[in-house]
Design a protein around this motif. Structure first.
Motif, PDB file in Angstrom:
ATOM      1  N   LYS A  86      16.515 -11.516   8.628  1.00  0.00           N
ATOM      2  CA  LYS A  86      16.277 -12.907   8.243  1.00  0.00           C
ATOM      3  C   LYS A  86      15.603 -12.985   6.879  1.00  0.00           C
ATOM      4  CE  LYS A  86      15.967 -14.919  12.885  1.00  0.00           C
ATOM      5  NZ  LYS A  86      15.074 -15.601  13.862  1.00  0.00           N
ATOM      6  N   LEU A  87      14.634 -12.099   6.643  1.00  0.00           N
ATOM      7  CA  LEU A  87      13.937 -12.092   5.358  1.00  0.00           C
ATOM      8  C   LEU A  87      14.901 -11.785   4.212  1.00  0.00           C
ATOM      9  CD1 LEU A  87      11.338 -12.173   3.679  1.00  0.00           C
ATOM     10  CD2 LEU A  87      11.012  -9.751   4.213  1.00  0.00           C
ATOM     11  N   ILE A  88      15.775 -10.830   4.422  1.00  0.00           N
ATOM     12  CA  ILE A  88      16.741 -10.457   3.384  1.00  0.00           C
ATOM     13  C   ILE A  88      17.724 -11.600   3.126  1.00  0.00           C
ATOM     14  CG2 ILE A  88      18.701  -8.926   2.922  1.00  0.00           C
ATOM     15  CD1 ILE A  88      17.104  -6.649   4.064  1.00  0.00           C
ATOM     16  N   GLN A  89      18.099 -12.311   4.170  1.00  0.00           N
ATOM     17  CA  GLN A  89      19.002 -13.446   3.986  1.00  0.00           C
ATOM     18  C   GLN A  89      18.314 -14.601   3.271  1.00  0.00           C
ATOM     19  OE1 GLN A  89      20.422 -14.236   7.958  1.00  0.00           O
ATOM     20  NE2 GLN A  89      22.138 -12.810   7.763  1.00  0.00           N
ATOM     21  N   ILE A  90      17.053 -14.848   3.610  1.00  0.00           N
ATOM     22  CA  ILE A  90      16.307 -15.925   2.952  1.00  0.00           C
ATOM     23  C   ILE A  90      16.182 -15.654   1.456  1.00  0.00           C
ATOM     24  CG2 ILE A  90      14.009 -16.973   2.739  1.00  0.00           C
ATOM     25  CD1 ILE A  90      13.740 -16.687   5.778  1.00  0.00           C
ATOM     26  N   THR A  91      15.928 -14.414   1.106  1.00  0.00           N
ATOM     27  CA  THR A  91      15.801 -14.034  -0.305  1.00  0.00           C
ATOM     28  C   THR A  91      17.156 -13.766  -0.957  1.00  0.00           C
ATOM     29  OG1 THR A  91      15.477 -11.717   0.372  1.00  0.00           O
ATOM     30  CG2 THR A  91      13.504 -13.056   0.012  1.00  0.00           C
TER      31      THR A  91
ATOM     32  N   ILE B  93       8.379  -5.591   6.241  1.00  0.00           N
ATOM     33  CA  ILE B  93       8.483  -5.309   4.814  1.00  0.00           C
ATOM     34  C   ILE B  93       8.013  -6.543   4.051  1.00  0.00           C
ATOM     35  CG2 ILE B  93      10.904  -6.050   4.706  1.00  0.00           C
ATOM     36  CD1 ILE B  93      11.324  -3.899   2.543  1.00  0.00           C
ATOM     37  N   ASP B  94       7.185  -6.343   3.029  1.00  0.00           N
ATOM     38  CA  ASP B  94       6.706  -7.475   2.237  1.00  0.00           C
ATOM     39  C   ASP B  94       7.407  -7.486   0.878  1.00  0.00           C
ATOM     40  OD1 ASP B  94       5.525  -5.477   0.766  1.00  0.00           O
ATOM     41  OD2 ASP B  94       3.455  -6.093   1.154  1.00  0.00           O
ATOM     42  N   SER B  95       6.942  -8.351  -0.020  1.00  0.00           N
ATOM     43  CA  SER B  95       7.596  -8.491  -1.323  1.00  0.00           C
ATOM     44  C   SER B  95       7.531  -7.199  -2.132  1.00  0.00           C
ATOM     45  CB  SER B  95       6.950  -9.633  -2.113  1.00  0.00           C
ATOM     46  OG  SER B  95       5.564  -9.400  -2.295  1.00  0.00           O
ATOM     47  N   ALA B  96       6.436  -6.456  -1.987  1.00  0.00           N
ATOM     48  CA  ALA B  96       6.321  -5.181  -2.704  1.00  0.00           C
ATOM     49  C   ALA B  96       7.359  -4.185  -2.191  1.00  0.00           C
ATOM     50  CB  ALA B  96       4.914  -4.610  -2.546  1.00  0.00           C
ATOM     51  N   GLY B  97       7.596  -4.207  -0.890  1.00  0.00           N
ATOM     52  CA  GLY B  97       8.617  -3.329  -0.325  1.00  0.00           C
ATOM     53  C   GLY B  97      10.009  -3.698  -0.800  1.00  0.00           C
ATOM     54  N   LEU B  98      10.299  -5.002  -0.860  1.00  0.00           N
ATOM     55  CA  LEU B  98      11.601  -5.453  -1.358  1.00  0.00           C
ATOM     56  C   LEU B  98      11.780  -5.077  -2.828  1.00  0.00           C
ATOM     57  CD1 LEU B  98      11.853  -9.000   0.277  1.00  0.00           C
ATOM     58  CD2 LEU B  98      13.090  -6.927   0.941  1.00  0.00           C
ATOM     59  N   THR B  99      10.706  -5.221  -3.591  1.00  0.00           N
ATOM     60  CA  THR B  99      10.764  -4.844  -5.010  1.00  0.00           C
ATOM     61  C   THR B  99      11.050  -3.357  -5.162  1.00  0.00           C
ATOM     62  OG1 THR B  99       9.202  -6.604  -5.587  1.00  0.00           O
ATOM     63  CG2 THR B  99       9.484  -4.815  -7.177  1.00  0.00           C
ATOM     64  N   ALA B 100      10.445  -2.545  -4.297  1.00  0.00           N
ATOM     65  CA  ALA B 100      10.699  -1.098  -4.329  1.00  0.00           C
ATOM     66  C   ALA B 100      12.167  -0.805  -4.034  1.00  0.00           C
ATOM     67  CB  ALA B 100       9.795  -0.387  -3.326  1.00  0.00           C
TER      68      ALA B 100
ATOM     69  N   GLY C 218       0.784  -1.229   0.000  1.00  0.00           N
ATOM     70  CA  GLY C 218       0.000   0.000   0.000  1.00  0.00           C
ATOM     71  C   GLY C 218       0.814   1.276   0.000  1.00  0.00           C
ATOM     72  N   ASN C 219       2.094   1.209   0.393  1.00  0.00           N
ATOM     73  CA  ASN C 219       2.874   2.451   0.479  1.00  0.00           C
ATOM     74  C   ASN C 219       4.256   2.372  -0.170  1.00  0.00           C
ATOM     75  OD1 ASN C 219       4.432   0.957   2.290  1.00  0.00           O
ATOM     76  ND2 ASN C 219       3.413   1.815   4.091  1.00  0.00           N
ATOM     77  N   SER C 220       4.591   1.225  -0.761  1.00  0.00           N
ATOM     78  CA  SER C 220       5.944   1.048  -1.301  1.00  0.00           C
ATOM     79  C   SER C 220       6.233   1.993  -2.470  1.00  0.00           C
ATOM     80  CB  SER C 220       6.159  -0.409  -1.733  1.00  0.00           C
ATOM     81  OG  SER C 220       5.194  -0.791  -2.690  1.00  0.00           O
ATOM     82  N   GLU C 221       5.230   2.259  -3.306  1.00  0.00           N
ATOM     83  CA  GLU C 221       5.440   3.166  -4.440  1.00  0.00           C
ATOM     84  C   GLU C 221       5.678   4.596  -3.958  1.00  0.00           C
ATOM     85  OE1 GLU C 221       5.798   2.963  -7.797  1.00  0.00           O
ATOM     86  OE2 GLU C 221       6.040   0.825  -7.394  1.00  0.00           O
ATOM     87  N   GLU C 222       4.943   5.004  -2.947  1.00  0.00           N
ATOM     88  CA  GLU C 222       5.142   6.346  -2.385  1.00  0.00           C
ATOM     89  C   GLU C 222       6.533   6.466  -1.771  1.00  0.00           C
ATOM     90  OE1 GLU C 222       3.219   9.356   1.006  1.00  0.00           O
ATOM     91  OE2 GLU C 222       2.394   7.337   0.695  1.00  0.00           O
ATOM     92  N   PHE C 223       6.955   5.402  -1.089  1.00  0.00           N
ATOM     93  CA  PHE C 223       8.294   5.381  -0.503  1.00  0.00           C
ATOM     94  C   PHE C 223       9.360   5.529  -1.591  1.00  0.00           C
ATOM     95  CE2 PHE C 223      11.981   2.618   0.445  1.00  0.00           C
ATOM     96  CZ  PHE C 223      12.515   3.320   1.517  1.00  0.00           C
ATOM     97  N   LYS C 224       9.231   4.760  -2.647  1.00  0.00           N
ATOM     98  CA  LYS C 224      10.201   4.825  -3.747  1.00  0.00           C
ATOM     99  C   LYS C 224      10.229   6.222  -4.363  1.00  0.00           C
ATOM    100  CE  LYS C 224       9.283   2.931  -7.765  1.00  0.00           C
ATOM    101  NZ  LYS C 224       9.073   1.917  -8.840  1.00  0.00           N
TER     102      LYS C 224
END
Length: 282
Positions: free
Chosen positions: A87-92, A54-61, A25-31
């Motif tokens: 942990k999420l960043i390491q997993i991905t 942070i979800d996948s949309a946030g990581l994509t941003a 919902g806010n990743s595009e605004e953040f970018k």
């Protein structure tokens, strides 16, 4: 959006002013806010001390922000990541893509060191292991490394030198951890070079980070790609064999000349013998 944005002489510091989640919902605004405050060639430091989720949309941003910053000779650093997001960043495996530091001070110091290296025209060679055969050259990066501004010129020159010896080069990128904008430009340059000189480069890697990076920059079709050396070697030998049996080598007998049965049989035997010789492994 609750963001504290501070412009400094050497870098742009962005942090959340209160506990925050970065999601669809806010990743595009953040970018948008990050890139609007970014200046060409600047170092951007994202402070995630108050980022809870942070979800996948946030990581994509984040990946998109990094891509745009690198394309304009800048750099992106992330600091103060919480355990959950770490942990999420390491997993991905995105820890291999992003520059991550424990504190703002470490990130600033890193920027100063890189600036000093740049001023000194710092450069180094990527260590390569090379194996030449009659059909191809197999080139491996010996130890974990990156293809970046500090080494891409030397890397490009080496590969072009090897291409003068072999029509087909197999590049094993299993030990390649990261590619910056200069490294990407190097691969694009090599792609143009092999097309102009009728050469071929095959890439070998089984690395999710590179897979994402190539797709992100639309480079996944730049060169033929394989997961193992064996697959690439088989393809290289097949191409080399087709080049040996080229149309120019086809024997054309003029209609005015008659060929006896014995001569025809001899020609067939001679061709079969030659074919078997070409089929022998190098």
């Amino acid at each position: 959006m609750f963001m504290d944005i501070q412009q400094h002489d050497q870098f742009l510091h962005i942090r959340f002013s209160q506990q925050y989640s970065l999601h669809y919902g806010n990743s595009e605004e953040f970018k948008t806010q990050v890139l609007e405050n970014y200046k060409h060639g600047q170092t951007v430091i994202l402070d995630f001390q108050k980022l809870d989720f942070i979800d996948s949309a946030g990581l994509t941003a984040l990946i998109s922000i990094r891509k745009k910053i690198l394309a304009t000779q800048g750099s992106l650093k992330i600091v103060n990541i919480g355990e959950r997001i770490q942990k999420l960043i390491q997993i991905t495996r995105l820890h291999r893509v992003f520059e991550i530091y424990d504190s703002l001070e470490e990130a600033i110091e890193s920027s100063k060191e890189k600036a000093d290296q740049s001023n000194q025209s710092y450069s180094y060679d990527v260590k390569l292991q090379v194996e030449h055969t009659e059909s191809y050259s197999l080139i491996k990066i010996e130890q974990p490394d990156s293809l970046i501004a500090a080494n891409c010129q030397q890397f490009r020159d080496k590969i072009k030198t090897y291409l003068q010896k072999s029509d087909i080069i197999i590049l094993n990128f299993d030990n390649l951890c990261n590619i910056d904008s200069e490294g990407i430009a190097t691969l694009i340059h090599l792609n143009r070079y092999v097309r102009e000189h009728n050469k071929k480069i095959f890439l070998v890697y089984n690395n999710q980070v590179l897979t994402r990076l190539f797709k992100l920059h639309f480079l996944d079709d730049l060169f033929p790609q394989f997961q193992t050396d064996e697959e690439a070697i088989n393809a290289a030998e097949s191409v080399a064999l087709r080049q040996q049996v080229s149309p120019e080598q086809t024997l054309i007998v003029p209609e005015s000349e008659t060929v006896s049965d014995s001569e025809s049989e001899f020609s067939d035997i001679h061709f079969l013998s030659s074919w078997k010789k070409m089929r022998k492994p190098c």
